[in-house]
Design an enzyme around this catalytic site. Structure first.
Site, PDB file in Angstrom:
ATOM      1  N   ASP A 159       0.905  -0.917   0.161  1.00  0.00           N
ATOM      2  CA  ASP A 159      -0.087   0.048   0.003  1.00  0.00           C
ATOM      3  C   ASP A 159       0.701   1.283   0.097  1.00  0.00           C
ATOM      4  O   ASP A 159       2.021   1.378   0.625  1.00  0.00           O
ATOM      5  CB  ASP A 159      -1.055  -0.094   1.214  1.00  0.00           C
ATOM      6  CG  ASP A 159      -2.110   1.022   1.244  1.00  0.00           C
ATOM      7  OD1 ASP A 159      -3.206   0.576   1.101  1.00  0.00           O
ATOM      8  OD2 ASP A 159      -1.611   2.148   0.973  1.00  0.00           O
ATOM      9  N   ILE A 160       0.586   2.127  -0.773  1.00  0.00           N
ATOM     10  CA  ILE A 160       1.262   3.421  -0.967  1.00  0.00           C
ATOM     11  C   ILE A 160       1.222   4.126   0.493  1.00  0.00           C
ATOM     12  O   ILE A 160       2.247   4.985   0.482  1.00  0.00           O
ATOM     13  CB  ILE A 160       0.898   4.312  -2.267  1.00  0.00           C
ATOM     14  CG1 ILE A 160       2.150   5.016  -2.534  1.00  0.00           C
ATOM     15  CG2 ILE A 160      -0.251   5.038  -1.905  1.00  0.00           C
ATOM     16  CD1 ILE A 160       1.700   5.807  -3.888  1.00  0.00           C
ATOM     17  N   ASN A 192     -12.693  -3.293   2.354  1.00  0.00           N
ATOM     18  CA  ASN A 192     -13.667  -2.417   2.204  1.00  0.00           C
ATOM     19  C   ASN A 192     -14.512  -2.598   1.066  1.00  0.00           C
ATOM     20  O   ASN A 192     -14.057  -2.442  -0.002  1.00  0.00           O
ATOM     21  CB  ASN A 192     -13.168  -0.910   2.707  1.00  0.00           C
ATOM     22  CG  ASN A 192     -12.358  -0.572   3.810  1.00  0.00           C
ATOM     23  OD1 ASN A 192     -12.822  -1.219   4.778  1.00  0.00           O
ATOM     24  ND2 ASN A 192     -11.341   0.239   3.675  1.00  0.00           N
ATOM     25  N   GLN A 200     -14.634   2.458   1.079  1.00  0.00           N
ATOM     26  CA  GLN A 200     -13.810   1.899  -0.313  1.00  0.00           C
ATOM     27  C   GLN A 200     -13.472   3.139  -1.094  1.00  0.00           C
ATOM     28  O   GLN A 200     -14.381   3.867  -1.409  1.00  0.00           O
ATOM     29  CB  GLN A 200     -14.300   0.655  -1.129  1.00  0.00           C
ATOM     30  CG  GLN A 200     -13.629   0.268  -2.256  1.00  0.00           C
ATOM     31  CD  GLN A 200     -14.100  -0.754  -3.112  1.00  0.00           C
ATOM     32  OE1 GLN A 200     -15.450  -0.951  -2.949  1.00  0.00           O
ATOM     33  NE2 GLN A 200     -13.696  -1.232  -4.313  1.00  0.00           N
ATOM     34  N   HIS A 237      -9.906  -5.041  -3.473  1.00  0.00           N
ATOM     35  CA  HIS A 237      -8.596  -5.171  -2.870  1.00  0.00           C
ATOM     36  C   HIS A 237      -8.878  -5.667  -1.216  1.00  0.00           C
ATOM     37  O   HIS A 237      -9.522  -5.112  -0.557  1.00  0.00           O
ATOM     38  CB  HIS A 237      -7.754  -4.167  -2.783  1.00  0.00           C
ATOM     39  CG  HIS A 237      -8.266  -2.786  -2.332  1.00  0.00           C
ATOM     40  ND1 HIS A 237      -9.205  -1.996  -3.048  1.00  0.00           N
ATOM     41  CD2 HIS A 237      -8.303  -2.010  -1.193  1.00  0.00           C
ATOM     42  CE1 HIS A 237      -9.647  -0.839  -2.465  1.00  0.00           C
ATOM     43  NE2 HIS A 237      -8.971  -1.071  -1.231  1.00  0.00           N
ATOM     44  N   HIS A 249      -6.798  -5.769   2.318  1.00  0.00           N
ATOM     45  CA  HIS A 249      -5.705  -5.297   2.922  1.00  0.00           C
ATOM     46  C   HIS A 249      -5.264  -6.567   3.755  1.00  0.00           C
ATOM     47  O   HIS A 249      -5.728  -7.047   4.594  1.00  0.00           O
ATOM     48  CB  HIS A 249      -6.127  -4.060   3.797  1.00  0.00           C
ATOM     49  CG  HIS A 249      -6.629  -3.021   3.317  1.00  0.00           C
ATOM     50  ND1 HIS A 249      -6.041  -1.790   2.894  1.00  0.00           N
ATOM     51  CD2 HIS A 249      -7.662  -2.537   2.605  1.00  0.00           C
ATOM     52  CE1 HIS A 249      -6.675  -0.761   2.404  1.00  0.00           C
ATOM     53  NE2 HIS A 249      -7.821  -1.335   1.911  1.00  0.00           N
TER      54      HIS A 249
HETATM   55  P1  5GP Z   1      -9.694   1.341   0.602  1.00  0.00           P
HETATM   56  O1  5GP Z   1      -9.980   2.767   1.618  1.00  0.00           O
HETATM   57  O2  5GP Z   1     -10.338   1.614  -0.852  1.00  0.00           O
HETATM   58  O3  5GP Z   1     -10.035   0.076   1.135  1.00  0.00           O
HETATM   59  O4  5GP Z   1      -7.914   1.467   0.448  1.00  0.00           O
HETATM   60  C1  5GP Z   1      -7.492   1.869  -0.799  1.00  0.00           C
HETATM   61  C2  5GP Z   1      -5.869   1.856  -0.508  1.00  0.00           C
HETATM   62  O5  5GP Z   1      -5.364   1.935  -1.684  1.00  0.00           O
HETATM   63  C3  5GP Z   1      -5.470   2.809   0.478  1.00  0.00           C
HETATM   64  O6  5GP Z   1      -4.933   2.359   1.676  1.00  0.00           O
HETATM   65  C4  5GP Z   1      -4.429   3.726  -0.277  1.00  0.00           C
HETATM   66  O7  5GP Z   1      -3.497   4.062   0.314  1.00  0.00           O
HETATM   67  C5  5GP Z   1      -3.996   2.536  -1.244  1.00  0.00           C
HETATM   68  N1  5GP Z   1      -3.789   3.408  -2.526  1.00  0.00           N
HETATM   69  C6  5GP Z   1      -4.473   4.263  -3.250  1.00  0.00           C
HETATM   70  N2  5GP Z   1      -3.573   4.587  -4.249  1.00  0.00           N
HETATM   71  C7  5GP Z   1      -2.458   3.934  -4.617  1.00  0.00           C
HETATM   72  C8  5GP Z   1      -1.581   3.585  -5.489  1.00  0.00           C
HETATM   73  O8  5GP Z   1      -1.275   4.501  -6.398  1.00  0.00           O
HETATM   74  N3  5GP Z   1      -0.443   2.490  -5.261  1.00  0.00           N
HETATM   75  C9  5GP Z   1      -0.708   1.818  -4.030  1.00  0.00           C
HETATM   76  N4  5GP Z   1       0.182   0.867  -3.925  1.00  0.00           N
HETATM   77  N5  5GP Z   1      -1.822   2.032  -3.147  1.00  0.00           N
HETATM   78  C10 5GP Z   1      -2.619   2.944  -3.496  1.00  0.00           C
END
Ligand code: 5GP
Ligand code: ZN
Length: 149
Positions: A30-31, A87, A94, A100, A102
Site C-alpha cells: 500500500d502506498i 472495504n 472503499q 482489494h 488489505h
Molecule cells: P480502501 O479505502 O479503498 O480500502 O483503500 C485503498 C488503499 O489503496 C489505501 O490504503 C491507499 O493508500 C491505497 N492506494 C491508493 N492509491 C494507491 C496507489 O497508487 N498505489 C498503491 N500501492 N496503493 C494505493
C-alpha cells in the site's frame, strides 16, 4: 480499465512494490501504509466491488491473504499477527474501486505504532519491506515442501 490505478499497476504502467504475482492475482505494498509491510491483494481482472467479483477469484484473494499473513510471521518484519480487511463499496470506505484485500502486519504491543500509522500513513524503505515479505513467502514455501517430504 485504463482510468483505474490498480489496473495500471497490473499492466505495469504505474509503479508498485510487488510482493507476489501469478496469472490471476497481484499483491503489492500500500502506498500509504498503516504499518510497515501493509500489503494489498487484488484480482488482475478489474472488478469494482464484491458484487462484481467472480466467486472463484474471491476465494483465491483470501487464500493469498492467508498465505501473506503466514509469510509475514516468517519474515524479518517481526509480525506475529495480521489484520485482513476488505472495504466493499463507498459506504464501507472503499476509496479505490478495484477490489482489494488489505493485509496489515501486526505485532504484540504495537497499538501506539499502528495508531500513529493511521495518522501518518508513511512507510520507510518500501523496497526492503517488500523484499522481507517475498523472503517470508519463500520461507513458507520451503516449510511446506519439507512437511510434504
Ligand atoms: P480502501 O479505502 O479503498 O480500502 O483503500 C485503498 C488503499 O489503496 C489505501 O490504503 C491507499 O493508500 C491505497 N492506494 C491508493 N492509491 C494507491 C496507489 O497508487 N498505489 C498503491 N500501492 N496503493 C494505493
Ligand atoms: Zn481496475
Amino acid at each position: 480499465m485504463s482510468g483505474c490505478i490498480f489496473c495500471r499497476i497490473v499492466a505495469g504502467t504505474a509503479p508498485a512494490h510487488r510482493v507476489y504475482e501469478d496469472e490471476t492475482l497481484c499483491a503489492f505494498l500500500d502506498i500509504r501504509p498503516i504499518a510497515r509491510g501493509h500489503t494489498l491483494v487484488i484480482p488482475k481482472p478489474h472488478a469494482t466491488n464484491l458484487d462484481d467479483l467472480d466467486h472463484e477469484l474471491g476465494a483465491r484473494i483470501f487464500t493469498l491473504g492467508h498465505r501473506l499473513a503466514k509469510a509475514l510471521r516468517r519474515s524479518d518484519l517481526g509480525a506475529d499477527g495480521a489484520n485482513l480487511l476488505l472495504n466493499d463499496g463507498k459506504s464501507a470506505f472503499q476509496t479505490v474501486h478495484h477490489v482489494h484485500l488489505h493485509v496489515v502486519p501486526r505485532r504484540r504491543g504495537d497499538l501506539l505504532t499502528v495508531a500513529r500509522g493511521f495518522v501518518l500513513r508513511r512507510g520507510p524503505e518500501p523496497e526492503a519491506a517488500a523484499a522481507a515479505i517475498r523472503t517470508g513467502l519463500d520461507r513458507l514455501d520451503a516449510e511446506e515442501r519439507e512437511s510434504r517430504a
